[in-house]
Design an enzyme around this catalytic site. Structure first.
Site: not given
Ligand code: PEP
Ligand code: MG
Length: 544
Positions: A459, A506
């Site tokens: 994101d 992450c």
């Molecule tokens: C991200 O946005 O990098 C994240 C780990 O969350 P998601 O991919 O679930 O939006």
């Molecule tokens: Mg995310």
């Protein structure tokens, strides 16, 4: 069909490497079956519709029984409501009326009636009646599936298969039995979607943007999916099969070699270490985490517990899931992210409605703050599960210190309620995701409020570069290596360290091995990656 298709090859964009061979399962979207067709004999269409309604009711009764056992009577009640709606004379008469007066097929009549009834419910004053719009759509979709011979879309019955589809949403993939998925091949989709993330987690090849005509491909065909070469071959020749078998054997050998890194430290030659954790989406994924010797779980996407179902998971159901994960992980850290619903992760029963810009919309922590009842149920489950192991909570999509304060106030209310009720609980470590440029820019202030940061690069890249991560046409522009993103990571790590807090990554970038060295040099404390990447990243760190 199969003969003329023999050995036909299509290219696509690789989401995850690897080679596999197996039977095809084509998933067609409901809309594809809903073509308006003129019929000569409306009465036989009506009979077909009645048989499909009967089959739908039986499926719902079976679902009700299953849900009562698994999640209790109140959560299962929705299936009873759906059965009742399928008996509703007004609804069935309306379908028959469309078939007779317009001389059209039952699929079309059921779909159009479903849309009309849904619009009528949505326009009512009463909130309860408004919420029935999603239900009537659901039962119409079930009716259409039964009419077109797609059954209940019961993925649990499927054989190990190569899933071929136009596109796949998280709520579709969440219903599949992961052990039975050999590969994903889709016409649309993006490499940053949650389906792509799922493929990486499961260590299965996946291709998107494959320009195939789905009407020419049928369930039961054989396919070779070569993620490394970026191609899929339908009905392969003997030669193509033997080549694929050689590649599969080569990959298995590489995997075997990686196993030797189990139990070893993530340490560079000059003694620097980094935590390598794993990302999961459900309790059943913990097996992948343990198999790959991850040091902990850096991101449990709890919203997957809310997807592919008819109603909210209860506190008890969530408590059991979180407790099981922390217990299975022993003393290792388990970071559970609170509900990050919205954008591509949709569940009809939330009644979120359609938004022009869902990625910039009513999602994640915004829903939790505005609808604290939903949030509190999850927090109660988390605080209770924290008693059983090394659980941490992480909040997504944060943009301000005020939000963190609001969250803490809600946590304090939950704590008080648990205390009053004498229910055992523990307030665990609480951190936030850094996935908006706003959070990066005030990370000095946020670091004083929270225990840790975890950078969501998926994101963060989307919001920094103003590029929709789901948009296939923008794949070439979506660049998580952009200097802006990398500089932001450094800012966040530095601000965390100034306050004595830790910072990890992450998002998918954490597993990008061309950057492992950069991350270690930046001082990143933890990388949370898809479980099959853990040993590969460890190998990279140890080679530094
Ligand atoms: C991200 O946005 O990098 C994240 C780990 O969350 P998601 O991919 O679930 O939006
Ligand atoms: Mg995310």
């Amino acid at each position: 069909m199969a003969e003329e298709f023999s050995g036909k090859k299509f290219s696509g964009k690789t989401v995850y490497n690897g080679v596999t061979m197996g039977k095809v399962l084509v998933l067609r979207k409901d809309q594809e079956q809903i073509r308006r067709k003129r019929v000569e004999n409306p009465e036989s269409e009506i009979e077909r519709m009645q048989r499909a309604a009967e089959a739908s009711k039986q499926q719902l009764a079976a679902l009700y029984d299953k849900a009562v056992k698994e999640v209790g009577e109140s959560s299962a009640a929705i299936f009873e409501v759906h059965q009742m709606m399928l008996e509703d004379e007004d609804y069935l008469d309306a379908i028959c009326h469309v078939i007779r007066t317009e001389m059209v097929n039952a699929e079309y009549a059921a779909a159009i009636t479903g849309d009309n009834f849904a619009a009528m419910f949505a326009g009512m004053e009463d909130e309860y009646m408004q919420a029935r719009a999603a239900d009537v759509k659901d039962i119409s979709a079930r009716l259409v599936r039964n009419l077109s011979g797609q059954g209940s879309a019961d993925f649990s019955a499927m054989e190990p298969s190569v899933i071929v589809a136009d596109d796949l949403s998280p709520s579709e993939t969440v219903q599949m039995d992961k052990k039975k998925i050999l590969a994903f091949v889709t016409v649309h989709g993006s490499t940053n979607s949650h389906t792509a993330i799922l493929a990486r987690m499961m260590n299965i090849p996946a291709l998107i943007g494959v320009q195939m005509d789905l009407s020419e491909i049928s369930t039961g065909m054989t396919a070779i999916v070569d993620g490394t070469a970026g191609e899929v071959i339908f009905e392969p020749t003997e030669f193509q099969c033997s080549e694929a078998e050689k590649k599969i054997a080569g990959e298995q050998e590489k995997l075997r070699l990686l196993q030797e890194l189990k139990g070893k430290k993530n340490e560079t030659h000059d003694g620097r270490t980094i935590n390598i954790y794993a990302n999961i989406g459900s309790v059943s994924d913990v097996g992948y985490v343990l198999e790959n010797d991850a040091g902990g779980i850096g991101l449990f996407r709890s919203e997957f517990l809310y997807l592919g179902r008819e109603d909210f998971p209860s506190e008890e159901e969530q408590f059991q899931a979180y407790k099981q994960v922390v217990q299975m992980m022993g003393q290792k850290k388990v970071i559970i992210r609170t509900l990050d619903i919205g954008a591509d992760k949709q569940a009809d029963y939330f009644g979120l409605g359609k938004e022009d810009n869902p990625a910039l919309g009513y999602r994640a922590i915004r829903i939790c703050i505005k609808q604290p009842d939903i949030f509190k149920t999850q927090l109660r489950a988390l605080l209770r599960a924290a008693v059983y192991g090394n659980l941490s909570i992480m909040y997504p999509m944060i943009i301000s210190a005020e939000e963190v304060r609001q969250i803490y106030a809600i946590v304090a209310e939950v704590e008080e309620e648990l205390k009053q009720a004498r229910i055992p609980y523990r307030i665990p470590e609480q951190g936030i995701m850094i996935e908006t440029p706003a959070a990066v820019m005030i990370s000095d202030e946020l670091a004083q409020l929270v225990d840790f940061f975890s950078i969501g690069t998926n994101d963060l890249t989307q919001y920094t570069l103003a590029i929709d991560r789901q948009n296939q046409r923008l794949e070439d522009f979506y660049n998580p290596h952009h200097k802006a993103v990398l500089r932001m990571i450094q800012i966040v790590v530095d601000n965390a360290h100034k306050c004595g807090k830790w910072a990890g990554i992450c998002g998918e970038l954490g597993a990008d091995m061309t950057l492992t060295e950069t991350f270690v040099n930046m001082g990143v404390d933890e990388l949370s990656v898809a479980p099959p990447m853990v040993l590969k990243v460890r190998e990279k760190v140890r080679a530094m």
